[in-house]
Design a protein around this motif. Structure first.
Motif, PDB file in Angstrom:
ATOM      1  N   GLY A 140       0.785  -1.196  -0.126  1.00 58.64           N
ATOM      2  CA  GLY A 140      -0.118  -0.011  -0.128  1.00 58.64           C
ATOM      3  C   GLY A 140       0.908   1.289   0.174  1.00 58.64           C
ATOM      4  O   GLY A 140       0.328   2.316   0.468  1.00 58.64           O
ATOM      5  N   SER A 178      -8.168   6.289  -2.018  1.00 63.40           N
ATOM      6  CA  SER A 178      -7.907   5.454  -0.497  1.00 63.40           C
ATOM      7  C   SER A 178      -6.649   5.447  -0.164  1.00 63.40           C
ATOM      8  O   SER A 178      -6.381   4.397   0.311  1.00 63.40           O
ATOM      9  CB  SER A 178      -8.923   4.344  -0.452  1.00 63.40           C
ATOM     10  OG  SER A 178     -10.311   4.586  -0.728  1.00 63.40           O
ATOM     11  N   SER A 188      -3.163   6.210   1.980  1.00 64.89           N
ATOM     12  CA  SER A 188      -3.022   6.694   3.432  1.00 64.89           C
ATOM     13  C   SER A 188      -2.322   8.002   3.499  1.00 64.89           C
ATOM     14  O   SER A 188      -1.303   7.982   2.766  1.00 64.89           O
ATOM     15  CB  SER A 188      -2.252   5.537   4.165  1.00 64.89           C
ATOM     16  OG  SER A 188      -1.859   5.908   5.478  1.00 64.89           O
ATOM     17  N   TYR A 189      -3.103   8.824   4.142  1.00 69.63           N
ATOM     18  CA  TYR A 189      -2.189  10.187   3.987  1.00 69.63           C
ATOM     19  C   TYR A 189      -1.124  10.070   5.033  1.00 69.63           C
ATOM     20  O   TYR A 189      -0.072  11.112   4.978  1.00 69.63           O
ATOM     21  CB  TYR A 189      -3.226  11.295   4.697  1.00 69.63           C
ATOM     22  CG  TYR A 189      -4.352  11.589   3.746  1.00 69.63           C
ATOM     23  CD1 TYR A 189      -3.851  12.092   2.247  1.00 69.63           C
ATOM     24  CD2 TYR A 189      -5.704  11.366   3.929  1.00 69.63           C
ATOM     25  CE1 TYR A 189      -4.826  12.493   1.279  1.00 69.63           C
ATOM     26  CE2 TYR A 189      -6.692  11.726   2.782  1.00 69.63           C
ATOM     27  CZ  TYR A 189      -6.230  12.180   1.475  1.00 69.63           C
ATOM     28  OH  TYR A 189      -7.152  12.683   0.648  1.00 69.63           O
ATOM     29  N   LYS A 190      -1.358   9.396   6.178  1.00 64.73           N
ATOM     30  CA  LYS A 190      -0.022   8.959   6.994  1.00 64.73           C
ATOM     31  C   LYS A 190       1.007   8.590   6.688  1.00 64.73           C
ATOM     32  O   LYS A 190       2.252   9.088   6.608  1.00 64.73           O
ATOM     33  CB  LYS A 190      -0.526   8.403   8.267  1.00 64.73           C
ATOM     34  CG  LYS A 190       0.591   8.204   9.361  1.00 64.73           C
ATOM     35  CD  LYS A 190      -0.004   7.472  10.811  1.00 64.73           C
ATOM     36  CE  LYS A 190       0.873   7.399  11.750  1.00 64.73           C
ATOM     37  NZ  LYS A 190       0.414   7.042  12.865  1.00 64.73           N
ATOM     38  N   SER A 191       0.845   7.772   5.617  1.00 61.76           N
ATOM     39  CA  SER A 191       2.113   7.143   4.882  1.00 61.76           C
ATOM     40  C   SER A 191       2.546   8.220   3.981  1.00 61.76           C
ATOM     41  O   SER A 191       4.004   8.311   3.720  1.00 61.76           O
ATOM     42  CB  SER A 191       1.807   5.907   4.237  1.00 61.76           C
ATOM     43  OG  SER A 191       1.217   4.947   5.045  1.00 61.76           O
ATOM     44  N   ARG A 197       2.236  15.048  10.374  1.00 59.87           N
ATOM     45  CA  ARG A 197       2.048  13.521  10.405  1.00 59.87           C
ATOM     46  C   ARG A 197       1.445  13.456  12.064  1.00 59.87           C
ATOM     47  O   ARG A 197       0.645  12.457  12.300  1.00 59.87           O
ATOM     48  CB  ARG A 197       3.591  12.751  10.275  1.00 59.87           C
ATOM     49  CG  ARG A 197       2.984  11.287  10.292  1.00 59.87           C
ATOM     50  CD  ARG A 197       4.195  10.669   9.339  1.00 59.87           C
ATOM     51  NE  ARG A 197       4.095   9.039   9.824  1.00 59.87           N
ATOM     52  CZ  ARG A 197       4.843   8.264  10.419  1.00 59.87           C
ATOM     53  NH1 ARG A 197       5.738   8.944  11.388  1.00 59.87           N
ATOM     54  NH2 ARG A 197       4.696   7.178  10.517  1.00 59.87           N
ATOM     55  N   GLU A 215      -8.610  12.812   8.342  1.00 58.85           N
ATOM     56  CA  GLU A 215      -7.168  12.650   7.649  1.00 58.85           C
ATOM     57  C   GLU A 215      -6.967  13.702   6.651  1.00 58.85           C
ATOM     58  O   GLU A 215      -5.861  14.421   6.049  1.00 58.85           O
ATOM     59  CB  GLU A 215      -7.016  11.175   7.451  1.00 58.85           C
ATOM     60  CG  GLU A 215      -6.467  10.410   8.483  1.00 58.85           C
ATOM     61  CD  GLU A 215      -5.967   9.052   8.360  1.00 58.85           C
ATOM     62  OE1 GLU A 215      -5.787   8.951   7.030  1.00 58.85           O
ATOM     63  OE2 GLU A 215      -5.631   8.382   9.161  1.00 58.85           O
TER      64      GLU A 215
END
Length: 750
Positions: free
Chosen positions: A242, A275, A277-280, A335, A344
């Motif tokens: 991902g 979809s 991941s904004y954190k990643s 983050r 997010e």
């Protein structure tokens, strides 16, 4: 035969094949070669770095049939059985499931027996920090002095939970995390032996996903082989993990370079549609910015096999070094703040907009540009000096405050100086800076500075000269004619430099209330300004550091005596100028007329006290009370708002109403009557007099209160303390022989 995972199939079987733990291998190898064998070893480190592997290799080194060696043969019965996990005298115990004192007692009972067919009986206790305190206490004695044929190997991921009594009995080796480069090399070797095709960027991505664990990297490789049907490709690994496509990050940085806010949000919307991941994404953005910083500072350190190497080198030339550092910090903090954001998407988009809003621009000037974001002023490339931006003052070498006063050679330059320095102060210092005046006669122009800085620098110089010898006549003329500036910010004095004039002359500080300069006339050009005797007496023995700050109007007004004469062109609050004028002889000035700045006195509108000032006085025999309300209010056992109500009110009347006594109080604020303070005060008075007391109140200005009495008492004690210091013989000796001064406000009564 069933499939064996890569982590078990390629577990190192000797010190030579162990990856990434050279410091531990070196210590153990030397100890084995010199036969310096300890009875207890402790291996610490995160998961998958080789703790169990090291214990098995060490057990083989102890029990190899060729002897105690750092290079076990790997083919003898002992080595083969240890590798297979079926050696009788090598006991691996999981402390997570055998953590009680009973299990530890059973193990220690078996330790006293000699090994069956080995040189040493080796006990390997994994996750030893999971043992209970009783279990640790049970093994302490045996761990410190075990039988000669017993060796203990302890392993843990959390050494902080192990008692220090156990740590002190072991040789401790801290296994470090695997660097990504070591993991990539090891994966290349294994995939080569397995005859599996792979892409180098895919292995780097697997190494990053392992986070320093070789076992995690091998497990992810197993998963990638199955996911990609036999070929480890970058697209397959990105889809499996991902991971974010780096093209999104490159587009984000390009939009930042163009200051295009719409493009930033478009990329965020595309990521939301997929979809991702904004954190990643913020984590990968921080990694990319880190690579940009390396490319800017150490270009040779950029890896040649980096997939986005060309883009990194291109963006490194687009952004300044300061911008990359700021973007990295914003990405890291963004983050961490994602969990605090409404969602997010909002947290990610706000992080990007923060990069756009706080982007550093040379000169600090930003201009709005339609709907595309913020367009900065032109920036030089990396390593190029920045050109001055319109609206700012370029830096020039420092010049002394004395050179500013040399403009008093003629009346026109003097009046221009005053206009240049006072006008920005009258406009609340709205201008960024004030240009330095041009000085004729071969003297270089002074460094441009704000009016506040120039004023205080000149005032400090004038204060230093207040108690010195009399100024020369020519310097005094310049001093009294043209030195008018304002000051409200403290700055250090500026040292004088060589000048074409006979002696440096300093400007004087005046009141912060400034008006436009008035054209001089014959009537409005006085030679000197009379000042009050009190101002001269107070300013003569002290320096500039002892004066109250110019913005403290209360202190200035309290320090001023009766108003000056109506004909005085200088305000009475100008203690420093008045003192300097008094210290010099009177000299007629005809060459340069003085510039008169009228003083403006602002008096705060204070609501007058109530006209009804009838207060209670006299004793109250029924209560056995002398009628002194301030003393009574200060002694009542109340706290909080009730205490403030008692101490900030004054007693209007005290009367008896049946069986109750009524205390009618005047209160300055209605807020003092909240939170049940009236009831609490009534209860305290009732307890004090042992009678029923009721408190009634009305709002109005107060004077005779406990708080006012306390303030007056403090002022009296402060004056007594200051007078005691002034009259002290030792202090007078210091002032007389060493020129010491008493810092105003530093004396406190005891």
């Amino acid at each position: 035969m069933s499939y064996q995972v890569l982590a078990r199939k390629y577990r190192p079987k000797s010190f030579d094949t162990l990856v990434g733990q050279e410091h531990v291998v070196r210590a153990l190898t030397h100890a084995l070669e010199q036969q310096r064998l300890h009875h207890a070893y402790l291996f610490t480190g995160t998961r998958g770095v080789g703790k169990t592997t090291l214990s098995r290799i060490l057990a083989k080194s102890f029990n190899c049939e060729t002897g105690i060696t750092a290079n076990p043969c790997g083919v003898c019965d002992a080595c083969v059985a240890i590798d297979a996990g079926r050696f009788v005298d090598y006991i691996e115990m999981d402390a997570a499931s055998n953590r009680g004192v009973d299990e530890m007692a059973s193990l220690l009972e078996q330790a006293i027996y000699a090994p069956s067919n080995a040189r040493f009986k080796v006990y390997m206790i994994d996750e030893v920090h999971m043992l209970t305190n009783h279990a640790f206490n049970a093994m302490l004695k045996t761990l410190e002095e075990p039988p000669e044929h017993v060796k203990f190997i302890l392993a843990t991921t959390d050494p902080q939970k192990i008692p220090v009594t156990v740590l002190s009995r072991c040789l401790q080796f801290n296994l470090k995390q695997m660097p990504p480069g070591h993991i990539v090399d090891h994966l290349e070797n294994i995939l080569g032996q397995e005859h599996i095709e792979f892409e180098q960027p895919a292995l780097r991505l697997l190494a990053q996903g392992a986070h320093g664990s070789m076992r995690d990297a091998l497990s992810l490789t197993d998963q990638a082989i199955a996911y990609a049907a036999g070929k480890v490709s970058l697209d397959a690994v990105q889809g499996m993990l991902g991971a974010l496509d780096q093209s999104y990050l490159i587009r984000l940085l390009d939009a930042l370079a163009e200051n295009n806010g719409k493009a930033l949000l478009d990329v965020a919307d595309e990521m939301a549609a997929r979809s991702l991941s904004y954190k990643s994404a913020l984590q990968d953005l921080g990694t990319l910015l880190h690579q940009l910083a390396i490319a800017q500072m150490v270009p040779a350190a950029v890896a040649d096999d980096l997939p986005e190497r060309e883009q990194v080198l291109r963006l490194a030339n687009v952004f300044n070094k300061e911008e990359v550092q700021l973007f990295y910090q914003i990405a890291v903090h963004g983050r961490n703040e994602l969990a605090l954001a409404p969602d997010e998407y909002a947290g990610f988009s706000m992080t990007l907009l923060r990069m756009l809003a706080f982007r550093p621009v040379d000169g600090g000037v930003l201009t709005q540009s339609g709907g595309t974001g913020i367009s900065p002023a032109p920036r030089p490339g990396n390593g190029m000096p920045s050109a001055p931006v319109r609206g700012t003052v370029p830096a020039t070498p420092a010049a002394p405050a004395a050179s500013v006063k040399t403009a008093a050679v003629n009346a026109a330059s003097a009046q221009q100086n005053v206009t240049n320095l006072i006008t920005p102060a009258a406009a609340n210092l709205s201008a960024a800076s004030v240009a330095a005046p041009t000085v004729t006669g071969g003297v270089p122009a002074a460094k441009p500075m704000s009016p506040a800085m120039a004023a205080l620098a000149a005032a400090r110089a004038a204060s230093a000269k207040a108690g010195s010898t009399t100024k020369p006549a020519a310097a005094k003329q310049e001093h009294d004619a043209t030195a008018l500036v304002t000051s409200s910010v403290p700055v250090p004095p500026v040292p004088p430099v060589a000048s074409a004039f006979p002696a440096p002359v300093s400007a004087e500080a005046i009141t912060p209330v400034v008006a436009q300069p008035v054209a001089p006339t014959a009537e409005s050009a006085p030679v000197r300004t009379p000042t009050t005797a009190r101002a001269a007496q107070e300013m003569e023995p002290v320096g500039m550091d002892d004066m109250p700050p110019p913005w403290d109007d209360d202190v200035w007004q309290a320090s001023t005596s009766a108003p000056e004469s109506a004909t005085s062109p200088i305000p009475a609050r100008n203690f420093q100028q008045a003192s300097a004028v008094e210290s010099a002889p009177s000299v007629a000035v005809s060459e340069a007329p003085a510039v008169v700045v009228p003083a403006v006195t602002t008096v705060a509108n204070v609501e007058p006290a109530s006209m009804d000032r009838t207060l209670w006085s006299g004793p109250v025999p029924e209560l056995a009370w002398d009628g002194n309300w301030p003393v009574l209010a200060a002694s009542l056992p109340v706290r909080g708002v009730a205490q403030q109500l008692a101490q900030q009110s004054e007693l209007i009347h005290c009367r008896q109403d049946g069986n109750a006594f009524v205390f009618e109080l005047r209160v300055p604020l209605s807020t003092l009557l909240s939170a049940g303070s009236v009831d609490k005060l009534s209860a305290a008075l009732s307890e004090r007099f042992s009678k029923n007391v009721r408190v009634e109140s009305k709002i109005g200005a107060v004077e005779l209160t406990a708080n006012a009495k306390a303030v007056a008492d403090r002022e009296v004690r402060q004056q007594q303390a200051e007078q005691a210091i002034q009259n002290d013989s030792f202090v007078q000796t210091l002032m007389r022989e060493f020129g010491a001064t008493i810092v105003t406000g530093s004396v406190r009564p005891v």
